[in-house]
Design a protein around this motif. Structure first.
Motif, short mmCIF file in Angstrom:
data_model
loop_
_atom_site.label_atom_id
_atom_site.label_comp_id
_atom_site.label_asym_id
_atom_site.label_seq_id
_atom_site.Cartn_x
_atom_site.Cartn_y
_atom_site.Cartn_z
N THR A 57 1.10 -1.11 0.02
CA THR A 57 0.11 0.16 0.12
C THR A 57 0.44 1.12 -0.28
O THR A 57 2.09 1.58 1.07
N THR A 58 0.63 2.49 -0.99
CA THR A 58 1.22 4.08 -0.71
C THR A 58 0.73 4.53 -0.86
O THR A 58 -0.54 4.81 -1.36
N HIS A 59 1.32 5.64 -0.32
CA HIS A 59 0.74 7.25 0.12
C HIS A 59 1.97 8.39 -0.45
O HIS A 59 2.65 8.20 0.41
N PHE A 60 1.03 8.69 -0.96
CA PHE A 60 2.52 9.74 -2.60
C PHE A 60 1.55 10.91 -1.73
O PHE A 60 0.02 11.43 -1.71
N ASN A 61 2.46 11.79 -1.01
CA ASN A 61 1.45 12.70 -1.05
C ASN A 61 2.49 14.27 -2.05
O ASN A 61 4.21 14.23 -1.10
N GLY A 76 7.99 15.55 -2.82
CA GLY A 76 6.92 15.27 -1.60
C GLY A 76 7.38 14.56 -0.65
O GLY A 76 8.50 14.15 -0.84
N THR A 77 6.93 13.38 -0.14
CA THR A 77 6.80 12.35 0.25
C THR A 77 5.88 10.78 -0.34
O THR A 77 4.72 11.15 -0.46
N ALA A 78 6.58 9.62 0.12
CA ALA A 78 5.66 8.42 0.15
C ALA A 78 6.12 7.68 1.29
O ALA A 78 6.81 7.65 2.08
N GLU A 79 4.73 6.98 1.70
CA GLU A 79 5.02 6.07 2.96
C GLU A 79 4.60 4.23 1.95
O GLU A 79 3.67 4.56 1.23
N SER A 88 8.75 1.65 4.74
CA SER A 88 9.63 2.95 4.17
C SER A 88 9.51 3.87 4.03
O SER A 88 7.87 4.26 3.95
N TYR A 89 9.23 5.04 4.38
CA TYR A 89 9.27 6.55 4.37
C TYR A 89 10.40 7.74 3.43
O TYR A 89 10.93 7.34 3.95
N VAL A 90 10.08 8.24 2.49
CA VAL A 90 10.59 8.47 2.05
C VAL A 90 10.53 10.14 1.92
O VAL A 90 9.70 10.32 1.15
N SER A 91 11.14 10.95 1.74
CA SER A 91 10.92 12.23 0.78
C SER A 91 11.64 12.07 -0.07
O SER A 91 13.10 11.77 -0.34
N SER A 113 15.40 8.03 2.30
CA SER A 113 15.02 7.37 3.19
C SER A 113 14.13 7.75 4.72
O SER A 113 16.10 8.11 5.12
N HIS A 114 13.68 7.84 5.68
CA HIS A 114 13.58 8.10 6.72
C HIS A 114 13.11 6.65 7.79
O HIS A 114 13.27 5.66 7.10
#
Length: 117
Positions: A57-61, A76-79, A88-91, A113-114
């Motif tokens: 499941t991905t959440h793009f912002n 943006g960001t992606a979870e 994984s959480y990425v800016s 990556s955070h």
């Protein structure tokens, strides 16, 4: 389709919708990870990423979209979530260059990556 619409779709992982908007000699540079030259190489890589997206499941912002006559930048960001857990959480920031026919000439993608722990 406008340059910013194309860029937003690509940055959100909706690659197939963007394939008609790739120039034949497009490049996609992801420093430290990939340098792809040509529409076929970009499409092959995107197809692999799209297959991965089907397993999570991905959440793009998209936070900001900046556009001028030839370029669009999106940060943006992606979870990424699997089995109910964020793994994984990425800016990121994608910079797109377009030709006069709204075809993508180049994409430069920067990702950080955070820690998700």
């Amino acid at each position: 389709m406008t340059k910013s619409e194309i860029a937003k779709l690509f940055s959100a992982g909706k690659f197939e919708e963007c394939y008609p908007h790739l120039a034949d000699l497009s490049i996609w540079n992801i420093p430290g990870e990939q340098y792809l030259l040509g529409k076929p190489a970009i499409q092959e890589y995107c197809d692999g990423v799209a297959d991965f997206f089907k397993t999570v499941t991905t959440h793009f912002n998209a936070l900001n979209v900046i556009e001028n006559d030839k370029c669009v930048s999106i940060n943006g960001t992606a979870e990424f979530i699997k089995d109910g857990m964020t793994f994984s959480y990425v800016s990121s920031c994608d910079v797109y260059e377009f030709d006069s026919n709204n075809k993508i000439l180049s994409i430069h993608s920067y990702c950080v990556s955070h820690d998700t722990a």
